[in-house]
Design a protein around this motif. Structure first.
Motif, PDB file in Angstrom:
ATOM      1  N   SER A  96      20.337  14.146 -27.434  1.00  0.00           N
ATOM      2  CA  SER A  96      20.610  13.296 -27.714  1.00  0.00           C
ATOM      3  C   SER A  96      20.778  13.525 -29.664  1.00  0.00           C
ATOM      4  O   SER A  96      19.892  14.271 -30.404  1.00  0.00           O
ATOM      5  CB  SER A  96      19.881  12.324 -27.161  1.00  0.00           C
ATOM      6  OG  SER A  96      19.322  10.862 -28.884  1.00  0.00           O
ATOM      7  N   TYR A  98      19.472  11.616 -31.522  1.00  0.00           N
ATOM      8  CA  TYR A  98      18.277  10.936 -31.908  1.00  0.00           C
ATOM      9  C   TYR A  98      16.959  12.272 -31.670  1.00  0.00           C
ATOM     10  O   TYR A  98      16.080  12.912 -32.235  1.00  0.00           O
ATOM     11  CB  TYR A  98      16.991   9.529 -31.310  1.00  0.00           C
ATOM     12  CG  TYR A  98      15.720  10.147 -30.925  1.00  0.00           C
ATOM     13  CD1 TYR A  98      15.852   8.137 -32.002  1.00  0.00           C
ATOM     14  CD2 TYR A  98      14.592   9.958 -30.390  1.00  0.00           C
ATOM     15  CE1 TYR A  98      14.070   7.936 -32.364  1.00  0.00           C
ATOM     16  CE2 TYR A  98      13.741   9.493 -30.471  1.00  0.00           C
ATOM     17  CZ  TYR A  98      13.418   8.374 -31.439  1.00  0.00           C
ATOM     18  OH  TYR A  98      12.050   8.211 -31.729  1.00  0.00           O
ATOM     19  N   ASP A  99      17.414  13.771 -31.244  1.00  0.00           N
ATOM     20  CA  ASP A  99      15.831  14.812 -30.888  1.00  0.00           C
ATOM     21  C   ASP A  99      16.336  15.112 -31.755  1.00  0.00           C
ATOM     22  O   ASP A  99      16.466  16.602 -30.965  1.00  0.00           O
ATOM     23  CB  ASP A  99      15.876  14.285 -29.534  1.00  0.00           C
ATOM     24  CG  ASP A  99      14.364  14.377 -29.449  1.00  0.00           C
ATOM     25  OD1 ASP A  99      13.874  14.313 -29.844  1.00  0.00           O
ATOM     26  OD2 ASP A  99      14.515  14.675 -27.620  1.00  0.00           O
ATOM     27  N   LEU A 100      17.018  15.433 -32.631  1.00  0.00           N
ATOM     28  CA  LEU A 100      17.192  16.544 -33.097  1.00  0.00           C
ATOM     29  C   LEU A 100      15.925  17.311 -34.809  1.00  0.00           C
ATOM     30  O   LEU A 100      14.881  16.697 -35.479  1.00  0.00           O
ATOM     31  CB  LEU A 100      18.400  16.245 -34.417  1.00  0.00           C
ATOM     32  CG  LEU A 100      19.363  15.439 -34.139  1.00  0.00           C
ATOM     33  CD1 LEU A 100      20.370  15.545 -35.457  1.00  0.00           C
ATOM     34  CD2 LEU A 100      19.849  16.224 -32.556  1.00  0.00           C
ATOM     35  N   GLN A 101      15.964  18.626 -34.732  1.00  0.00           N
ATOM     36  CA  GLN A 101      15.219  19.493 -35.642  1.00  0.00           C
ATOM     37  C   GLN A 101      15.489  18.852 -36.984  1.00  0.00           C
ATOM     38  O   GLN A 101      16.321  19.852 -37.074  1.00  0.00           O
ATOM     39  CB  GLN A 101      15.041  20.838 -35.127  1.00  0.00           C
ATOM     40  CG  GLN A 101      14.566  20.965 -33.509  1.00  0.00           C
ATOM     41  CD  GLN A 101      12.882  20.389 -33.167  1.00  0.00           C
ATOM     42  OE1 GLN A 101      11.884  20.104 -33.414  1.00  0.00           O
ATOM     43  NE2 GLN A 101      13.913  19.124 -31.602  1.00  0.00           N
ATOM     44  N   HIS A 175      14.508  11.018 -36.635  1.00  0.00           N
ATOM     45  CA  HIS A 175      15.179  10.414 -36.067  1.00  0.00           C
ATOM     46  C   HIS A 175      16.072   9.668 -36.713  1.00  0.00           C
ATOM     47  O   HIS A 175      16.532   8.710 -37.641  1.00  0.00           O
ATOM     48  CB  HIS A 175      15.154   9.825 -35.623  1.00  0.00           C
ATOM     49  CG  HIS A 175      13.245  10.197 -34.636  1.00  0.00           C
ATOM     50  ND1 HIS A 175      13.609  11.320 -33.946  1.00  0.00           N
ATOM     51  CD2 HIS A 175      12.101   9.744 -34.188  1.00  0.00           C
ATOM     52  CE1 HIS A 175      12.114  10.857 -33.578  1.00  0.00           C
ATOM     53  NE2 HIS A 175      10.839  10.392 -33.809  1.00  0.00           N
ATOM     54  N   GLN A 200      18.749   7.415 -27.764  1.00  0.00           N
ATOM     55  CA  GLN A 200      17.446   7.639 -27.750  1.00  0.00           C
ATOM     56  C   GLN A 200      17.618   8.238 -26.037  1.00  0.00           C
ATOM     57  O   GLN A 200      17.271   7.140 -25.307  1.00  0.00           O
ATOM     58  CB  GLN A 200      16.643   7.487 -28.244  1.00  0.00           C
ATOM     59  CG  GLN A 200      14.673   7.241 -28.093  1.00  0.00           C
ATOM     60  CD  GLN A 200      13.731   6.411 -28.816  1.00  0.00           C
ATOM     61  OE1 GLN A 200      14.008   5.771 -29.301  1.00  0.00           O
ATOM     62  NE2 GLN A 200      12.819   7.059 -28.183  1.00  0.00           N
ATOM     63  N   VAL A 202      14.479   8.422 -23.483  1.00  0.00           N
ATOM     64  CA  VAL A 202      13.005   8.151 -23.214  1.00  0.00           C
ATOM     65  C   VAL A 202      12.653   8.580 -22.109  1.00  0.00           C
ATOM     66  O   VAL A 202      13.741   8.134 -20.479  1.00  0.00           O
ATOM     67  CB  VAL A 202      12.271   6.339 -23.628  1.00  0.00           C
ATOM     68  CG1 VAL A 202      12.876   6.351 -25.074  1.00  0.00           C
ATOM     69  CG2 VAL A 202      12.934   5.298 -22.434  1.00  0.00           C
ATOM     70  N   GLN A 203      11.154   8.970 -21.497  1.00  0.00           N
ATOM     71  CA  GLN A 203      11.043   8.735 -20.258  1.00  0.00           C
ATOM     72  C   GLN A 203      10.250   7.805 -19.511  1.00  0.00           C
ATOM     73  O   GLN A 203       9.134   7.472 -20.834  1.00  0.00           O
ATOM     74  CB  GLN A 203       9.969  10.401 -20.278  1.00  0.00           C
ATOM     75  CG  GLN A 203      10.655  11.980 -20.361  1.00  0.00           C
ATOM     76  CD  GLN A 203      11.991  11.524 -19.716  1.00  0.00           C
ATOM     77  OE1 GLN A 203      12.048  11.544 -18.676  1.00  0.00           O
ATOM     78  NE2 GLN A 203      12.987  12.474 -20.106  1.00  0.00           N
ATOM     79  N   PHE A 210       9.561   2.588 -27.664  1.00  0.00           N
ATOM     80  CA  PHE A 210      10.417   3.462 -28.159  1.00  0.00           C
ATOM     81  C   PHE A 210      10.643   2.581 -29.328  1.00  0.00           C
ATOM     82  O   PHE A 210       9.665   1.641 -29.384  1.00  0.00           O
ATOM     83  CB  PHE A 210      11.782   3.433 -27.888  1.00  0.00           C
ATOM     84  CG  PHE A 210      12.285   1.608 -27.281  1.00  0.00           C
ATOM     85  CD1 PHE A 210      12.888   1.357 -28.211  1.00  0.00           C
ATOM     86  CD2 PHE A 210      11.589   1.045 -25.783  1.00  0.00           C
ATOM     87  CE1 PHE A 210      13.270  -0.222 -28.293  1.00  0.00           C
ATOM     88  CE2 PHE A 210      12.136  -0.186 -25.892  1.00  0.00           C
ATOM     89  CZ  PHE A 210      13.449  -0.523 -27.035  1.00  0.00           C
TER      90      PHE A 210
END
Length: 316
Positions: A96, A98-101, A175, A200, A202-203, A210
Motif C-alpha cells: 500500500s 499508505y504504509d511507506l517508511q 502517510h 490503506q 486495515v485489519q 482508520f
C-alpha cells in the motif's frame, strides 16, 4: 428681347446664392464618407496562442492513465488503488502507498496508454507528486528529472509505455498517496491525465479504525459528505458481454454489504478555505466476514468530487 437675355444671368445668380453655400456644407461630409469607405484600415485579427486544426488529415493522440476523477464524472465506480501505478522497493511492489517508511527510497512506476488509433506521442514528460493521505490535500512535486514516454497508436505494442521515478520519502513520518500526471499540446481528451494511488490496509480483528486528512482546496467555505461502495477492478468478462458496462461498473451495483457499518467523525464537516482536518473513521464488518474486502470512500462537496481513499479490509 432684353428680358430674355437677362434670364440666364438671373438663373446663375440664384445658383450662386443658394446652391454653392449648400455644396460648401456637403463637401466635408462627402469627403469623410469617402475616406471611411475607401481608406479604412483592415479589421484587426485577434491574436491567439494556438490554432485548432480540424482537418481529417490531422491526427490527435489521447495519452491516458486510470483517472479516478474522470471516470467518476462519467458515472462509473472507481478504486483509489490505481491499477496503473505501482510503488516498488527493490523491484517488489509494496502492499500500500499508505504504509511507506520515512526517508526511504522507492520506485514509482506508472503505465501510460494511448487511447487514439490515429495520433502518436513523442517524448512526453510524466510528472510525479505526493500528497498527504486523504482528499483535497496539497500536492508536492517529486524532484526530477522527469522521465518521458513515446506512444504508438492504440492496439500496437508501442501503444503502452511505462515511466519510472525514484522517490525518497520525507524524513518526517506520515502517510502519503502518489499522483502521476502529464499533458500533451493537442490531446484528444485532456481529462484522463491524472492518476492517484491512495490505499490503506486495515485489519478487522475488531472494528477497524482508520483516519485521513480532508482539506478544503476551494476559495469559499464548503460542506463535505462521504459515500462508500465496494467496487473492485476485475478482469473483463468473456465476449460477448451482454451486461452494460455502466450497470456493472456503477457504485449503485456495488453497495456496502448488509451487516457492515461505516462511521465518520465528523460526519459532515464544514471547512473554510485551505482549512484541513483529520477525519476519523471506523469500519465494522459482521462477525461472519473473513477474507479481504475493498471499501472505497469518496468525498464530495457541493462543488463535486474532492477525492477519496480505498480501504482493504482484512480478516483472517
Amino acid at each position: 428681347m432684353e428680358s430674355l437675355l437677362k434670364f440666364p444671368r438671373l438663373v446663375l445668380s440664384a445658383l450662386t446664392q443658394d446652391l454653392f453655400p449648400a455644396l460648401r456644407n456637403i463637401c466635408p461630409l462627402l469627403t469623410t464618407l469617402f475616406r471611411r469607405i475607401f481608406c479604412r484600415k483592415p479589421d484587426r485579427v485577434p491574436r491567439v496562442s494556438c490554432t485548432h486544426l480540424a482537418h481529417p488529415a490531422f491526427k490527435r493522440p489521447d495519452p491516458m492513465i486510470y483517472d479516478q476523477y474522470y471516470l467518476m464524472s462519467l458515472g462509473l465506480a472507481v478504486s483509489w488503488q490505481n491499477p496503473d501505478i505501482k510503488i516498488l522497493q527493490n523491484g517488489v511492489p509494496v502492499a500500500s502507498a499508505y504504509d511507506l517508511q520515512p526517508a526511504t527510497t522507492y520506485t514509482i512506476m506508472a503505465v501510460i496508454y494511448n487511447n487514439s488509433t490515429d495520433g502518436i506521442v513523442y517524448n512526453m514528460p510524466v510528472e510525479f507528486s505526493y500528497l498527504s493521505f486523504g482528499a483535497g490535500t496539497v500536492s508536492h512535486p517529486i524532484p526530477g528529472p522527469y522521465p518521458t514516454v513515446s506512444l504508438g497508436v492504440k492496439g500496437t505494442a508501442e501503444g503502452i509505455a511505462t515511466a519510472e521515478l525514484d522517490w525518497t520519502t520525507p524524513a518526517t513520518p506520515g502517510h502519503y498517496c502518489v499522483q502521476v500526471s502529464f499533458s500533451w499540446p493537442d490531446d484528444l481528451n485532456p481529462n484522463n491525465n491524472l492518476g492517484q494511488e491512495n490505499t490503506q490496509v486495515v485489519q478487522a480483528t475488531s472494528p477497524a479504525p482508520f483516519s485521513f486528512q480532508l482539506r478544503n482546496e476551494h476559495r469559499v467555505r464548503r460542506k463535505f459528505r462521504f459515500e462508500a461502495d465496494t467496487f473492485r477492478l476485475l478482469p473483463p468478462p468473456p465476449c460477448p458481454d451482454t451486461e452494460p458496462v455502466q450497470d456493472r461498473n456503477s457504485r449503485a451495483a456495488n453497495p456496502l454489504p448488509d451487516g457492515w457499518s461505516l462511521d465518520f467523525a465528523p460526519a459532515t464537516p464544514t471547512l473554510d478555505p485551505d482549512e484541513q482536518v483529520t477525519i476519523n473513521g471506523v469500519i465494522d464488518p459482521p462477525a461472519s466476514f473473513h477474507g479481504t474486502m475493498p471499501v472505497n470512500v469518496h468525498v464530495f462537496s457541493d462543488a463535486g468530487l474532492a477525492g477519496g481513499i480505498t480501504l482493504q479490509v482484512n480478516r483472517p
